[in-house]
Design an enzyme around this catalytic site. Structure first.
Site, PDB file in Angstrom:
ATOM      1  N   LYS A   1      34.781  -9.966  -0.520  1.00 31.23           N
ATOM      2  CA  LYS A   1      33.538 -10.194  -1.266  1.00 31.23           C
ATOM      3  C   LYS A   1      32.411  -9.332  -0.733  1.00 31.23           C
ATOM      4  CE  LYS A   1      33.965 -13.366  -4.490  1.00 31.23           C
ATOM      5  NZ  LYS A   1      33.781 -13.315  -5.850  1.00 31.23           N
TER       6      LYS A   1
ATOM      7  N   LYS B   1      52.234  -9.850 -12.888  1.00 28.89           N
ATOM      8  CA  LYS B   1      51.533 -11.116 -12.971  1.00 28.89           C
ATOM      9  C   LYS B   1      50.452 -11.097 -14.043  1.00 28.89           C
ATOM     10  CE  LYS B   1      49.276 -14.340  -9.952  1.00 28.89           C
ATOM     11  NZ  LYS B   1      48.260 -14.385  -8.946  1.00 28.89           N
TER      12      LYS B   1
ATOM     13  N   LYS C   1      43.462 -12.523 -14.902  1.00 30.83           N
ATOM     14  CA  LYS C   1      42.217 -12.202 -15.595  1.00 30.83           C
ATOM     15  C   LYS C   1      41.734 -10.792 -15.250  1.00 30.83           C
ATOM     16  CE  LYS C   1      38.271 -14.160 -14.599  1.00 30.83           C
ATOM     17  NZ  LYS C   1      37.071 -14.935 -14.412  1.00 30.83           N
TER      18      LYS C   1
END
Ligand code: TRP
Length: 329
Positions: free
Chosen positions: A111, A194, A197
């Site tokens: 992050k 996979k 999103k």
């Protein structure tokens, strides 16, 4: 009976991968565990969401989970920010969480790289908030994906450290939920391993029939088999994998034979696959529409969930305060 706790991200629509993977597992879990499922809206603050979208996000995630079968009669389904005891435990755990271990956390480093302009203390202490979510109900098990295993390990460390420091055996060390079954992995429509999103290869539960048809039509395929009984390339295997989940065994067998005899027509395969995905997910879309038309369903679910969660959480906080030496005058 085991206590199970799981947080649900408060943004993003559910896709087939979420549904057949984590969610089906949740739905089974609620049959024989004491389950707490909550929407992690506090966690979402780490990225500074626009206040006008915070509530609609929570609402749509909650709607979809209920539509899929999370059952407020069986589980405590609540909103994290409805349970202030979590924040109190978070503060207490933070006093025993060290900068070194927090900065080393993989999700923090990721992050910090992705949003260098906003490396806030909430991001740093994301694992202690998650530990508070879990320890507030003294959970035995937590259903988590691979990306959350480090956070769960940190939770166990925080629990152990608390017990050692205060010389108690209070918190359990929660383990990853495991009922012996492998969660189903839904691959992407782009030949990748996979559905995700961020990969942009998803079919969402809320997609309408037309959108699903369009997405399946665009799925990656190859030139077709040239030799009888040849192995399938990844992109084709993926379509069969999804088919095995949504279609009947006869359908799968039919197309498998067509593949083996080199007679397969991808257009037909895709048409069938799209129709079966639409049929498999239609009840969920109906349920979403029903809940949208009856907002009292959400109200009732989270009111009950909040009650159950606060009952459990306030007991923990009372005991933790006692252990740490807080006293009433
Ligand atoms: N961090 C989890 C995720 O990103 C969400 C979460 C928050 C969670 N608190 C939790 C999961 C407690 C399990 C238990 O998916």
């Amino acid at each position: 009976m085991n206590t199970v706790v799981s947080g649900i991200r408060s943004t993003g629509n559910l896709h087939l991968g979420n549904y057949y993977g984590a969610l089906k597992n949740f739905i089974r879990m609620q049959e024989n565990n004491r389950c707490f499922f909550f929407i992690a809206d506090y966690h979402s603050l780490t990225t500074h969401p626009d206040p006008t979208i915070l509530y609609p996000n929570v609402k749509s995630v909650l709607t979809e989970y209920l539509a899929c079968g999370l059952d407020p009669e069986k589980s405590a389904i609540y909103i994290q920010s409805d349970v202030p005891e979590v924040v109190e435990l978070y503060l207490m755990l933070n006093m025993h969480a060290y900068l070194g271990e927090l900065t080393k956390t993989v999700s923090f480093k990721d992050k910090a790289r992705k949003q260098p302009e906003n490396v806030n203390a909430g991001l740093l202490t994301y694992p202690t908030l998650m530990a508070a979510d879990i320890l507030i109900h003294n959970a035995d098990q937590v259903p988590v994906g691979k990306d959350q295993l480090q956070h769960l390990e940190m939770t166990r460390n925080f629990a152990k450290r608390f017990n050692n420091f205060y010389k108690v055996e209070y918190f359990k060390e929660p383990m990853a939920y495991n009922d012996g079954t492998e969660p189903i992995k839904i691959p992407g429509l782009d030949g990748s391993g996979k559905m995700g999103k961020s990969e942009g290869n998803c079919i969402y539960l809320a997609d309408d029939a037309k959108t699903i048809e369009k997405k399946v039509k665009k799925a990656l395929t190859d030139q077709g088999p040239t030799e009888m009984n040849s192995p399938k390339p990844d992109c084709i295997e993926n379509l069969f994998t999804i088919m095995k989940v949504v279609s009947t065994p006869d359908t799968v067998q039919y197309f498998d034979e067509k593949w083996n005899t080199c007679e397969i027509r991808y257009g037909d395969l895709k048409k069938q696959l799209a129709a079966d995905i639409i049929a498999a997910t239609e009840p969920i879309r109906e349920q979403i529409a029903y809940i949208d038309a009856h907002p009292e369903i959400l109200h009732k679910a989270v009111t009950r969930g909040k009650e159950l969660a606060r009952e459990s959480a306030s007991k923990t906080i009372k005991e933790v305060r006692e252990i740490m030496g807080f006293r009433n005058f």
